[in-house]
Design an enzyme around this catalytic site. Structure first.
Site, PDB file in Angstrom:
ATOM      1  N   LYS A  22       0.745  -1.320   0.045  1.00 27.11           N
ATOM      2  CA  LYS A  22      -0.101  -0.117   0.056  1.00 27.11           C
ATOM      3  C   LYS A  22       0.932   1.299   0.026  1.00 27.11           C
ATOM      4  O   LYS A  22       0.718   2.108  -0.783  1.00 27.11           O
ATOM      5  CB  LYS A  22      -0.864  -0.021   1.154  1.00 27.11           C
ATOM      6  N   ASN A  23       1.827   1.406   0.916  1.00 21.15           N
ATOM      7  CA  ASN A  23       2.449   2.495   1.133  1.00 21.15           C
ATOM      8  C   ASN A  23       3.456   2.967  -0.082  1.00 21.15           C
ATOM      9  O   ASN A  23       3.882   4.039  -0.207  1.00 21.15           O
ATOM     10  CB  ASN A  23       3.119   2.617   2.402  1.00 21.15           C
ATOM     11  N   CYS A 117      -5.499   7.858   8.977  1.00 19.32           N
ATOM     12  CA  CYS A 117      -5.796   7.180  10.321  1.00 19.32           C
ATOM     13  C   CYS A 117      -5.467   8.253  11.408  1.00 19.32           C
ATOM     14  O   CYS A 117      -4.594   9.002  11.346  1.00 19.32           O
ATOM     15  CB  CYS A 117      -4.899   6.163  10.543  1.00 19.32           C
ATOM     16  N   ARG A 122       0.175  14.221  13.400  1.00 24.36           N
ATOM     17  CA  ARG A 122       0.839  13.843  12.245  1.00 24.36           C
ATOM     18  C   ARG A 122       1.185  15.307  11.362  1.00 24.36           C
ATOM     19  O   ARG A 122       0.570  15.469  10.411  1.00 24.36           O
ATOM     20  CB  ARG A 122      -0.081  13.142  11.373  1.00 24.36           C
ATOM     21  N   ASP A 305       3.270   0.180  12.257  1.00 23.12           N
ATOM     22  CA  ASP A 305       1.968  -0.514  11.832  1.00 23.12           C
ATOM     23  C   ASP A 305       1.896  -1.725  12.242  1.00 23.12           C
ATOM     24  O   ASP A 305       0.446  -2.267  12.008  1.00 23.12           O
ATOM     25  CB  ASP A 305       2.372  -0.505  10.156  1.00 23.12           C
ATOM     26  N   ARG A 397      -9.219   0.045   3.471  1.00 24.41           N
ATOM     27  CA  ARG A 397      -8.330   1.072   2.914  1.00 24.41           C
ATOM     28  C   ARG A 397      -6.971   0.250   2.576  1.00 24.41           C
ATOM     29  O   ARG A 397      -6.269   0.837   1.956  1.00 24.41           O
ATOM     30  CB  ARG A 397      -8.000   2.158   4.051  1.00 24.41           C
TER      31      ARG A 397
HETATM   32  N1  EPU Z   1       6.506  13.900  11.550  1.00 23.96           N
HETATM   33  C1  EPU Z   1       6.838  14.971  11.806  1.00 23.96           C
HETATM   34  N2  EPU Z   1       6.795  15.973  10.867  1.00 23.96           N
HETATM   35  C2  EPU Z   1       6.683  15.424   9.512  1.00 23.96           C
HETATM   36  C3  EPU Z   1       6.359  14.386   9.415  1.00 23.96           C
HETATM   37  C4  EPU Z   1       6.411  13.412  10.172  1.00 23.96           C
HETATM   38  O1  EPU Z   1       7.154  15.368  13.042  1.00 23.96           O
HETATM   39  O2  EPU Z   1       6.572  16.645   8.699  1.00 23.96           O
HETATM   40  C5  EPU Z   1       6.708  12.828  12.444  1.00 23.96           C
HETATM   41  C6  EPU Z   1       5.306  12.146  12.693  1.00 23.96           C
HETATM   42  O3  EPU Z   1       4.242  12.795  13.632  1.00 23.96           O
HETATM   43  C7  EPU Z   1       5.565  10.543  13.281  1.00 23.96           C
HETATM   44  C8  EPU Z   1       7.042  10.403  12.579  1.00 23.96           C
HETATM   45  O4  EPU Z   1       7.453  11.760  12.300  1.00 23.96           O
HETATM   46  O5  EPU Z   1       6.043  10.867  14.721  1.00 23.96           O
HETATM   47  C9  EPU Z   1       6.996   9.527  11.330  1.00 23.96           C
HETATM   48  O6  EPU Z   1       6.245  10.012  10.632  1.00 23.96           O
HETATM   49  P1  EPU Z   1       6.180   9.621   8.912  1.00 23.96           P
HETATM   50  O7  EPU Z   1       6.225  10.778   8.211  1.00 23.96           O
HETATM   51  O8  EPU Z   1       7.341   8.678   8.635  1.00 23.96           O
HETATM   52  O9  EPU Z   1       4.735   9.000   8.645  1.00 23.96           O
HETATM   53  P2  EPU Z   1       3.827   9.084   7.140  1.00 23.96           P
HETATM   54  O10 EPU Z   1       4.708   9.423   5.980  1.00 23.96           O
HETATM   55  O11 EPU Z   1       2.816  10.027   7.716  1.00 23.96           O
HETATM   56  C10 EPU Z   1       3.905   6.800   6.689  1.00 23.96           C
HETATM   57  C11 EPU Z   1       2.752   5.620   6.650  1.00 23.96           C
HETATM   58  C12 EPU Z   1       2.337   5.169   7.905  1.00 23.96           C
HETATM   59  C13 EPU Z   1       3.246   4.522   8.660  1.00 23.96           C
HETATM   60  C14 EPU Z   1       4.505   5.775   8.892  1.00 23.96           C
HETATM   61  C15 EPU Z   1       5.658   5.409   9.875  1.00 23.96           C
HETATM   62  C16 EPU Z   1       2.005   6.095   4.381  1.00 23.96           C
HETATM   63  C17 EPU Z   1       0.963   6.656   3.478  1.00 23.96           C
HETATM   64  N3  EPU Z   1       1.783   5.954   5.576  1.00 23.96           N
HETATM   65  O12 EPU Z   1       3.397   7.656   7.281  1.00 23.96           O
HETATM   66  O13 EPU Z   1       1.321   4.021   7.567  1.00 23.96           O
HETATM   67  O14 EPU Z   1       2.854   4.298  10.089  1.00 23.96           O
HETATM   68  O15 EPU Z   1       5.051   6.091   7.582  1.00 23.96           O
HETATM   69  O16 EPU Z   1       6.014   4.164   9.418  1.00 23.96           O
HETATM   70  O17 EPU Z   1       3.010   5.846   3.865  1.00 23.96           O
HETATM   71  C18 EPU Z   1      -0.405   2.487   7.805  1.00 23.96           C
HETATM   72  O18 EPU Z   1      -0.110   1.822   6.846  1.00 23.96           O
HETATM   73  O19 EPU Z   1      -1.444   2.035   8.657  1.00 23.96           O
HETATM   74  C19 EPU Z   1       0.220   3.831   8.084  1.00 23.96           C
HETATM   75  C20 EPU Z   1      -0.175   4.607   9.187  1.00 23.96           C
END
Ligand code: EPU
Length: 420
Positions: A22-23, A117, A122, A305, A397
């Site tokens: 998915k990601n 989610c 975030r 996850d 999803r």
């Molecule tokens: N963070 C910040 N600032 C930013 C971006 C992130 O402080 O600008 C923090 C977040 O709050 C969090 C950490 O950094 O504490 C990691 O966040 P990340 O940006 O890696 O998460 P994401 O890109 O929003 C993706 C996956 C998530 C998965 C996370 C961590 C996608 C679409 N989503 O989210 O997947 O949990 O990386 O591996 O790629 C899921 O599949 O169920 C899911 C939530």
């Protein structure tokens, strides 16, 4: 609204084929906006987050053609707007990738704040910091993120937190920037490598994806390519945990076992037998697992996850376990649901203490987010009696044909609609 009814206590047995990640898919589809020619994307998972991303591509004017259930042909030449629709954007988290992709292509993007989610705070400050370093001006008004640049110029960006989304988004914006961009403290998740491989196949020059320093040398133009999405490590991990929780014997197929090293290691520590063989892995669980502690970490650490599904296995383990959720501050919403099934869990901030019980008992529960939903399914499979799971939209999803795959493994699971 449909519900899933699971009669627990039947060990999962047989083979399961894992779908595309998915990601990766939700990053690679927006990345196709940067392509100057047609892209053929294979092993695409048939899940709601992917169809939501496809809807945004169509809204922007891309030509999209499905072949079979897992292949998509995308041509973005006709895209004539840089504005993503409000309602479509808020349906998922990954709509933020349209900022990097549209900015990279048009030097302009307007993307409403993404959804996704509810697992805690975030922010997207690191994405914005990256775009600004490349020369874009970012404004936020009425819930819309506007990015604009006369030109994008390569820059050195050190991420304050390891972020999957920010790493990919900066790669997208930087592919056709002038000069070289360096991302330090980059995320190393397999999705990053998959997206970089896709972009490189289009003609980008990205080196170091999968390490914490990525270098992107801007190129003038990107072409087309054919690309197969990597297998979904979170779907695979969910089936591994489900196999163990139901005391089953399951061959998890079409995977890259190294992507699952942290999960396999933890399950072995808990006494579950894991046998790797090429692109598959067998999970054999006979008795009750032993308790083990978990701290969620960016890749290659134990993934946040899978923390929720794993908390179910720990709920029926012998002994007391501590989970330290170091990535998100709200990823224990499933715990109240698990408690309805007899789990003994105490949550204090980002720490959960789980006192294993011999068995969970079926109950009506709710999927509070995607992986919480997966956790409820795992709990239902292992519990005594009937579990009824509501709020299935979250599960849809991210898990392709969940009931079918579980039925093929011998689970007693059925979907009913509210009126039934
Ligand atoms: N963070 C910040 N600032 C930013 C971006 C992130 O402080 O600008 C923090 C977040 O709050 C969090 C950490 O950094 O504490 C990691 O966040 P990340 O940006 O890696 O998460 P994401 O890109 O929003 C993706 C996956 C998530 C998965 C996370 C961590 C996608 C679409 N989503 O989210 O997947 O949990 O990386 O591996 O790629 C899921 O599949 O169920 C899911 C939530």
């Amino acid at each position: 609204m449909d519900k899933l009814i699971i009669e627990g206590g039947h060990p999962l047995k047989g083979e399961v084929n894992i779908s595309g990640a998915k990601n990766s898919a939700v990053a690679i589809l927006p990345a196709a906006i940067l392509a100057g020619e047609t892209c053929t994307i294979k092993n695409l998972p048939d899940i709601k987050d992917v169809s939501n991303i496809i809807d945004i591509l169509i809204q922007l004017g891309a030509r999209v053609e499905r072949e079979g259930h897992d292949k998509l042909i995308v041509n973005s030449n006709n895209i004539d707007t840089y504005k993503v629709d409000f309602e479509l954007s808020k349906k998922l988290r990954a709509s933020y990738y349209f900022i990097g992709a549209l900015l990279g292509r048009f030097k302009k993007a307007e993307v409403p704040f993404p959804g996704g989610c509810d697992i805690g705070v975030r922010p997207i400050d690191q994405h914005i910091k990256g775009f600004e370093a490349l020369g874009a001006k970012i404004t936020i008004e009425h819930g819309i993120i506007r990015a604009e640049a006369d030109k994008l110029v390569g820059a050195s960006i050190f991420l304050d937190v390891v972020s999957v989304g920010a790493t990919i988004n900066i790669m997208l914006a930087a592919c056709m920037a002038k000069g070289t961009t360096t991302i330090e403290n980059a995320a190393k998740e397999p999705y990053i490598v998959d997206t970089a491989n896709f972009l490189n196949a289009l003609g980008a020059n990205i080196k170091g994806a999968g390490t914490d320093e990525i270098k992107i040398k801007g190129v003038e133009r990107l072409g087309g390519c054919e690309h197969a999405i990597i297998p979904d490590q979170m779907e695979a991990g969910t089936y591994m945990i489900a196999a163990a929780a139901s005391k089953g014997n399951v061959l998890v197929k079409n995977i890259i076992p190294t992507h699952l090293d942290s999960i396999s290691a933890k399950m072995k520590e808990m006494g579950v037998e894991i046998i790797e063989n090429g692109d598959s892995l067998r999970v054999i669980a006979n008795g009750r697992p032993k308790a083990a502690n978990i701290k969620t970490m960016p890749y290659p650490g134990f993934p946040t996850d899978l923390q929720q599904p794993m908390s179910v296995l720990l709920s029926v383990a012998d002994g007391t376990a501590i989970i330290n959720e170091s990535i998100y501050d709200g990823r224990f919403k499933h715990v109240d649901e698990l408690k309805k099934m007899g789990a003994k869990i105490n949550v204090e901030g980002r720490i959960a203490v789980i006192e294993g019980v011999p068995k969970l008992s079926g109950a009506p529960v709710c999927a509070t987010d995607l992986r919480a939903g997966a956790a409820m399914v795992v709990a239902g499979l292992s519990a005594e009696g009937e579990t009824i799971i509501s709020n299935l939209a979250h599960i849809e999803r991210g898990y392709e044909r969940l009931e079918r795959k579980l039925l093929e493994l011998g689970a007693k699971i059925k979907r009913v609609s509210e009126e039934d």
